[in-house]
Design an enzyme around this catalytic site. Structure first.
Site, PDB file in Angstrom:
ATOM      1  N   ASP A   1      -1.172  52.968  12.276  1.00 27.47           N
ATOM      2  CA  ASP A   1      -1.790  53.469  11.750  1.00 27.47           C
ATOM      3  C   ASP A   1      -3.256  54.111  12.612  1.00 27.47           C
ATOM      4  O   ASP A   1      -4.242  55.054  11.955  1.00 27.47           O
ATOM      5  CB  ASP A   1      -2.926  51.850  11.583  1.00 27.47           C
ATOM      6  CG  ASP A   1      -2.992  51.169  13.447  1.00 27.47           C
ATOM      7  OD1 ASP A   1      -2.426  51.677  14.020  1.00 27.47           O
ATOM      8  OD2 ASP A   1      -3.622  50.450  13.211  1.00 27.47           O
TER       9      ASP A   1
ATOM     10  N   LYS B   1       5.292  46.520  11.829  1.00 28.39           N
ATOM     11  CA  LYS B   1       4.511  46.569  13.189  1.00 28.39           C
ATOM     12  C   LYS B   1       3.250  45.868  12.524  1.00 28.39           C
ATOM     13  O   LYS B   1       2.274  46.055  12.039  1.00 28.39           O
ATOM     14  CB  LYS B   1       4.619  47.385  13.557  1.00 28.39           C
ATOM     15  CG  LYS B   1       4.073  47.424  14.902  1.00 28.39           C
ATOM     16  CD  LYS B   1       4.273  48.483  16.094  1.00 28.39           C
ATOM     17  CE  LYS B   1       2.451  49.881  16.183  1.00 28.39           C
ATOM     18  NZ  LYS B   1       1.785  48.952  16.350  1.00 28.39           N
TER      19      LYS B   1
ATOM     20  N   GLU C   1      -0.143  44.118  15.548  1.00 31.77           N
ATOM     21  CA  GLU C   1      -0.620  43.823  17.117  1.00 31.77           C
ATOM     22  C   GLU C   1      -1.497  42.626  17.231  1.00 31.77           C
ATOM     23  O   GLU C   1      -1.216  41.580  15.879  1.00 31.77           O
ATOM     24  CB  GLU C   1      -2.105  44.845  17.016  1.00 31.77           C
ATOM     25  CG  GLU C   1      -2.009  45.789  17.122  1.00 31.77           C
ATOM     26  CD  GLU C   1      -2.792  47.365  17.345  1.00 31.77           C
ATOM     27  OE1 GLU C   1      -3.730  46.166  17.359  1.00 31.77           O
ATOM     28  OE2 GLU C   1      -2.997  48.394  17.029  1.00 31.77           O
TER      29      GLU C   1
ATOM     30  N   GLU D   1       1.907  48.507  24.882  1.00 26.13           N
ATOM     31  CA  GLU D   1       0.592  49.251  25.154  1.00 26.13           C
ATOM     32  C   GLU D   1      -0.272  49.590  25.911  1.00 26.13           C
ATOM     33  O   GLU D   1      -0.646  48.408  26.503  1.00 26.13           O
ATOM     34  CB  GLU D   1       0.532  50.505  24.051  1.00 26.13           C
ATOM     35  CG  GLU D   1      -0.736  51.359  23.762  1.00 26.13           C
ATOM     36  CD  GLU D   1      -1.684  51.638  22.310  1.00 26.13           C
ATOM     37  OE1 GLU D   1      -0.625  51.339  21.363  1.00 26.13           O
ATOM     38  OE2 GLU D   1      -1.947  52.372  22.477  1.00 26.13           O
TER      39      GLU D   1
HETATM   40  O1  KIV Z   1      -0.641  53.589  15.592  1.00 27.34           O
HETATM   41  C1  KIV Z   1       0.399  53.980  16.358  1.00 27.34           C
HETATM   42  O2  KIV Z   1       0.262  55.241  16.018  1.00 27.34           O
HETATM   43  C2  KIV Z   1       0.636  52.871  16.973  1.00 27.34           C
HETATM   44  C3  KIV Z   1       1.705  53.707  18.569  1.00 27.34           C
HETATM   45  C4  KIV Z   1       0.519  53.974  19.489  1.00 27.34           C
HETATM   46  C5  KIV Z   1       2.642  52.562  18.218  1.00 27.34           C
HETATM   47  O3  KIV Z   1       1.074  51.826  17.269  1.00 27.34           O
END
Ligand code: KIV
Length: 296
Positions: free
Chosen positions: A45, A114, A116, A183
């Site tokens: 994102d 993915k 968070e 991160e």
């Molecule tokens: O959105 C993204 O690019 C990410 C990475 C930095 C892990 O979540």
């Protein structure tokens, strides 16, 4: 391009050769990432920041993400395609999370998603895995929590916060994630999480102990529009500067008349050209004759 990378194959790389992940947001960046040998392409994102020009990732929608994921999937990479679920797409209920994750797979061609967050996301993570969609976790500095964190701050610097983060990583692993992005955390915290969980950790601003590393395409290649570059980024090329130089050279050739040259120009056969010129000449003669006769 090698064999297709799958989520189980990524999981099986725990403790093995380092996993290499890079973001990509469209057909050409996916092709480039795949040619470079990425194991995983993350349609992050971060598209909101580096492609769409937003100040944060909070404006990015599921529609935006599905659109970009589909462009990446059309590149048919060998790398595993992971779609990043945007803010509010996995926050209200497991059911809504499954519907949104399903859009990434069915419409976007993602092979995993993915999302968070730690323990409070477990019901959503379990529901998505239950729907047969592999999930990658993301802990530490989670950019969608920018307001809750009070800015983009390194997380887990205090012992208690670090302990919570390690507990989150255990919980995500128990819920069935196939890997976890770490991160913006101190090296020692990433090292402890990495030795604590059975799934690979992929670091960004998390030191060198993780099972893999990820960076944003535009940061690695110098394709960004300028602005703040975090300490953990290493930039290996200056593609934005190269692009400006290339376009300036094109404009200079336009000004001087050096572009296009004969090899960049289409031609008729001499015969067709002669016929055309004859036709044009006759048409012009008729017009002059008509004018002489006062018919125009
Ligand atoms: O959105 C993204 O690019 C990410 C990475 C930095 C892990 O979540």
């Amino acid at each position: 391009m090698g064999n297709k990378v799958t989520a189980p194959a990524v999981k099986a790389r725990k403790g093995g050769a380092k996993l290499k992940m890079v973001t990509a947001y469209d057909f050409p960046t996916a092709r480039i990432a795949d040619r470079a040998g990425a194991d995983i392409i993350l349609v992050g994102d971060s598209v909101g920041n580096v492609v769409l020009g937003y100040d944060d990732t909070l404006h990015v929608t599921v529609d935006d993400m599905v659109h970009h994921t589909a462009a990446v999937a059309r590149a048919k990479p060998s790398a595993l395609i992971v779609g990043d679920m945007p803010w509010l797409s996995y926050h209200s209920s497991p059911q809504e999370t499954v519907v949104n994750a399903g859009r990434f797979v069915r419409e976007g061609g993602a092979e995993a998603v993915k999302l968070e967050g730690g323990r409070k996301r477990i019901p959503m993570i379990e529901a998505v895995i239950d729907a047969e969609i592999p999930v990658m976790g993301h802990l530490g500095l989670t950019p969608q929590s920018i307001h809750a964190m009070g800015g983009y701050r390194v997380q887990g610097k205090e012992a208690q916060a670090a302990y919570e983060l390690i507990s989150d990583a255990r919980a995500l692993t128990d819920a069935g994630v196939f890997s976890i992005v770490l991160e913006g955390v101190p090296n020692v915290v990433a090292e402890m999480v990495t030795s604590e969980v059975e799934v690979p950790t992929i670091g960004i601003g998390a030191g060198s102990s993780t099972d893999g590393q990820v960076l944003v395409f535009h940061d690695i290649t110098g394709l960004g529009a300028g602005g703040y570059i975090p300490k953990f980024v290493r930039t290996y090329a200056q593609l934005a500067d190269d692009a400006v130089t290339a376009i300036e050279a094109f404009f200079a050739d336009v000004d001087s008349g050096a572009f296009p040259d004969d090899s960049e120009t289409y031609h008729m056969t001499d015969e067709s050209e002669a016929i055309l010129r004859g036709m044009a000449f006759r048409a012009a003669s008729h017009i002059l004759a008509d004018e002489d006769m006062g018919r125009r």
